[in-house]
Motif scaffolding. Structure first.
Motif, short mmCIF file in Angstrom:
data_model
loop_
_atom_site.label_atom_id
_atom_site.label_comp_id
_atom_site.label_asym_id
_atom_site.label_seq_id
_atom_site.Cartn_x
_atom_site.Cartn_y
_atom_site.Cartn_z
N ALA A 183 -5.57 -55.17 5.00
CA ALA A 183 -4.11 -55.33 5.03
C ALA A 183 -3.42 -54.04 5.48
CB ALA A 183 -3.60 -55.75 3.65
N ILE A 184 -3.93 -52.88 5.06
CA ILE A 184 -3.36 -51.60 5.49
C ILE A 184 -3.52 -51.42 7.00
CG2 ILE A 184 -3.58 -49.10 5.30
CD1 ILE A 184 -4.36 -49.47 2.38
N ILE A 185 -4.68 -51.81 7.53
CA ILE A 185 -4.91 -51.70 8.98
C ILE A 185 -3.97 -52.61 9.75
CG2 ILE A 185 -6.61 -52.04 10.81
CD1 ILE A 185 -8.78 -51.37 8.72
N ILE A 186 -3.83 -53.87 9.30
CA ILE A 186 -2.93 -54.81 9.98
C ILE A 186 -1.49 -54.32 9.89
CG2 ILE A 186 -2.06 -57.17 9.96
CD1 ILE A 186 -4.77 -58.07 8.96
N HIS A 187 -1.12 -53.76 8.75
CA HIS A 187 0.23 -53.21 8.58
C HIS A 187 0.49 -52.11 9.62
CE1 HIS A 187 3.68 -52.24 5.77
NE2 HIS A 187 3.70 -51.22 6.63
N ALA A 188 -0.50 -51.23 9.81
CA ALA A 188 -0.34 -50.13 10.78
C ALA A 188 -0.25 -50.65 12.21
CB ALA A 188 -1.50 -49.15 10.64
N ILE A 189 -1.02 -51.70 12.53
CA ILE A 189 -0.97 -52.28 13.88
C ILE A 189 0.40 -52.86 14.17
CG2 ILE A 189 -1.90 -54.11 15.34
CD1 ILE A 189 -4.60 -53.66 13.97
N ILE A 190 0.94 -53.65 13.24
CA ILE A 190 2.27 -54.25 13.43
C ILE A 190 3.34 -53.17 13.53
CG2 ILE A 190 4.02 -55.73 12.37
CD1 ILE A 190 1.75 -57.34 11.11
N GLN A 191 3.19 -52.12 12.70
CA GLN A 191 4.20 -51.06 12.70
C GLN A 191 4.21 -50.30 14.02
OE1 GLN A 191 6.41 -50.39 10.15
NE2 GLN A 191 7.33 -49.01 11.64
N ALA A 211 0.65 -52.83 -0.89
CA ALA A 211 2.03 -52.37 -0.82
C ALA A 211 2.25 -51.08 -1.61
CB ALA A 211 2.98 -53.46 -1.33
N PHE A 212 1.41 -50.82 -2.61
CA PHE A 212 1.55 -49.57 -3.39
C PHE A 212 1.27 -48.33 -2.54
CE2 PHE A 212 0.85 -52.53 -7.04
CZ PHE A 212 2.06 -52.30 -7.67
N PRO A 213 0.10 -48.22 -1.88
CA PRO A 213 -0.09 -47.04 -1.03
C PRO A 213 0.86 -46.99 0.16
CG PRO A 213 -1.92 -48.58 -0.75
CD PRO A 213 -1.12 -49.06 -1.93
N GLU A 214 1.37 -48.14 0.61
CA GLU A 214 2.30 -48.13 1.73
C GLU A 214 3.62 -47.46 1.36
OE1 GLU A 214 2.05 -48.72 4.79
OE2 GLU A 214 0.04 -49.60 4.84
N LEU A 215 3.97 -47.45 0.09
CA LEU A 215 5.16 -46.72 -0.32
C LEU A 215 5.02 -45.23 0.00
CD1 LEU A 215 5.87 -48.34 -3.82
CD2 LEU A 215 7.00 -48.84 -1.65
N TYR A 216 3.82 -44.72 -0.09
CA TYR A 216 3.55 -43.32 0.25
C TYR A 216 3.42 -43.13 1.75
CZ TYR A 216 0.89 -38.96 0.67
OH TYR A 216 0.45 -37.73 1.03
N HIS A 243 -0.93 -33.31 3.15
CA HIS A 243 0.03 -34.40 3.07
C HIS A 243 0.33 -34.96 4.46
CE1 HIS A 243 3.53 -36.71 1.77
NE2 HIS A 243 4.25 -36.09 2.69
N GLU A 244 0.58 -34.08 5.42
CA GLU A 244 0.89 -34.53 6.78
C GLU A 244 -0.31 -35.21 7.44
OE1 GLU A 244 1.43 -31.58 5.58
OE2 GLU A 244 3.62 -31.39 5.48
N PHE A 245 -1.50 -34.70 7.16
CA PHE A 245 -2.70 -35.29 7.76
C PHE A 245 -2.91 -36.73 7.28
CE2 PHE A 245 -7.22 -36.27 7.66
CZ PHE A 245 -7.59 -35.98 8.97
N LEU A 246 -2.71 -36.97 5.99
CA LEU A 246 -2.88 -38.32 5.44
C LEU A 246 -1.85 -39.28 6.00
CD1 LEU A 246 -3.70 -37.51 1.70
CD2 LEU A 246 -5.28 -38.26 3.49
N LEU A 247 -0.61 -38.81 6.15
CA LEU A 247 0.44 -39.69 6.66
C LEU A 247 0.20 -40.05 8.12
CD1 LEU A 247 3.68 -38.11 5.11
CD2 LEU A 247 2.48 -40.19 4.40
N SER A 305 -10.35 -55.35 -3.09
CA SER A 305 -10.21 -53.98 -2.61
C SER A 305 -10.55 -53.84 -1.13
CB SER A 305 -11.10 -53.05 -3.44
OG SER A 305 -12.47 -53.38 -3.26
N PHE A 306 -11.57 -54.58 -0.66
CA PHE A 306 -11.91 -54.52 0.76
C PHE A 306 -10.78 -55.10 1.62
CE2 PHE A 306 -13.58 -56.75 4.52
CZ PHE A 306 -14.10 -55.67 5.22
N TYR A 307 -10.27 -56.28 1.23
CA TYR A 307 -9.21 -56.89 2.04
C TYR A 307 -7.87 -56.17 1.87
CZ TYR A 307 -12.42 -60.52 3.37
OH TYR A 307 -13.49 -61.20 3.92
N MET A 308 -7.75 -55.33 0.86
CA MET A 308 -6.59 -54.45 0.78
C MET A 308 -6.65 -53.43 1.91
SD MET A 308 -5.35 -52.01 -2.37
CE MET A 308 -6.71 -50.85 -2.10
N LEU A 309 -7.86 -52.93 2.20
CA LEU A 309 -8.02 -52.02 3.34
C LEU A 309 -7.68 -52.73 4.65
CD1 LEU A 309 -11.40 -50.28 2.39
CD2 LEU A 309 -9.08 -49.50 1.91
#
Length: 374
Positions: free
Chosen positions: A90-98, A179-184, A16-20, A84-88
């Motif tokens: 979006a997750i990368i861009i989300h992490a960069i902004i964060q 946004a669904f996996p970002e909740l986790y 769990h910690e590794f994935l987060l 599905s590809f652009y969802m990945l």
């Protein structure tokens, strides 16, 4: 591009910690696999389905339009792979902004845990709303939506889209699915998850509905209108976190929110209730993408009206809560009257003076006791 958060501990693989801690790195590797697949002939045919837009149709130039042949697009099942590809992405861009923007601001401002989560939410959404609103406005201007509003319902079904239009909808679906996996990943509190799921589901329902029913023109206008109002709210909340005396942005947002709901209803009724209702072709045809029948029009209007009513109900509750908090903050403190005790203590207080204060003429003053002893 890999994003790695520093940690003193090395959690076990796939824990769990590794994935987060390393979810951005994992997602970046998956996205790079699709991009590397384009370099080899064996995997290029599969990888291009995920990376590039599918179902393009070349329309030859006509005499009225002296331009070159245009490449248009329609939707299909392969769009799921592209989303599905652009969802990945979006997750990368989300992490960069964060990591490179929001976390640095949080360390300087020293927010509480509640403000920390709300600040992150508003920071992410304000960036997305601003980008989507500017992008959508550019499409509206380039395709003459503002100069000719009848394009919202004229020549329906709008089953052929320009590259910008289709890429816009693919990006919207990808963002709200991410946004669904970002909740986790963001460790969202359990009490906040139902609220998040409701508005994520509403976005996906309406965006996918406009995309699949070939109401992409109307959907684009309503999204730009809604995103502008929501951007104003979240940017006002960011300023409020830095200075709690800042309230002007919320006042402007409250006015534009009500106007936005009215404009949404007006445009929806005008397009679906009048424009499409008067169209000649009102037969259900899946091959051409024509869904202009009475049942579909009623369902579309009902879903829009119910959603607007739900948003107004939430808005009224929000304003009432802010009004109560503001009234309680400005109300003067109530002064309590001192309690008068009964019996011996009250009698002693009367002897010593008024309301228990000692007076110079009291019978127990030191001067009177001296005179009596003499």
């Amino acid at each position: 591009m890999a994003i790695r958060k520093k940690s003193n501990k090395n959690p076990p693989l796939l824990s769990h910690e590794f994935l987060l801690q390393n979810h951005a790195d994992i997602v970046s590797c998956l996205a790079m696999l699709f991009l590397l697949g384009l370099m080899f002939e064996v995997t290029a045919k599969v990888a291009i389905i995920f990376v590039a837009l599918q179902y393009n149709v070349t329309r030859p130039a006509t005499e009225e339009q002296a331009t070159e042949s245009a490449s248009l697009y329609h939707y299909g099942f392969k769009d799921l792979a592209t989303v599905s590809f652009y969802m990945l992405v979006a997750i990368i861009i989300h992490a960069i902004i964060q990591e490179y923007v929001l976390d640095k601001i949080n360390r300087r401002m020293h927010f509480s845990k509640t403000k920390h989560s709300k600040f992150n939410e508003s920071g992410q959404l304000s960036a997305f709303y601003l980008f989507a609103c500017v992008w959508g406005t550019f499409i509206l201007i380039s395709e003459n939506y503002i100069s000719d509003p009848t394009i919202l319902w004229r020549a329906y079904p709008h089953n052929l889209m320009t590259f910008q239009m289709k890429f816009f909808y693919i990006s919207q679906l990808a963002y709200w699915l991410h946004a669904f996996p970002e909740l986790y990943f963001q460790k969202t509190k359990k009490e906040d998850i139902p609220r998040q799921l409701v508005y994520i589901g509403l976005y996906l329902f309406h965006i996918a509905g406009a995309y699949l029913l070939n109401l992409n023109h109307l959907g684009l206008v309503l999204l730009v209108l809604h995103y502008f109002v929501e951007f104003l709210f979240h940017i006002s909340r960011l300023f409020y976190f830095s200075d709690e005396k800042y309230q002007k942005g919320f006042s402007l947002w409250a006015v534009l929110f009500v106007l936005g709901r009215l404009l949404t209803l007006i445009l929806s009724v005008l397009t679906v209730g009048f424009g499409l209702a008067r169209a000649e072709n009102q037969k259900l045809d899946f091959s051409t993408g024509n869904f202009n029948v009475l049942a579909v029009r009623i369902a579309v209007l009902a879903s829009i009206c119910i959603t607007q009513a739900f948003m107004m109900w939430k808005f009224i509750n929000f304003q009432l809560r802010r009004w109560r908090e503001h009234s309680a903050f400005q109300a003067p403190p109530v002064k309590r009257k001192p309690a008068v005790t009964k019996g011996r203590s009250s009698r002693k207080g009367t002897e010593n003076g008024v309301n228990g204060t000692v007076t110079s003429n009291g019978a127990d003053s030191p001067r009177n006791r001296k005179e009596k002893s003499s």
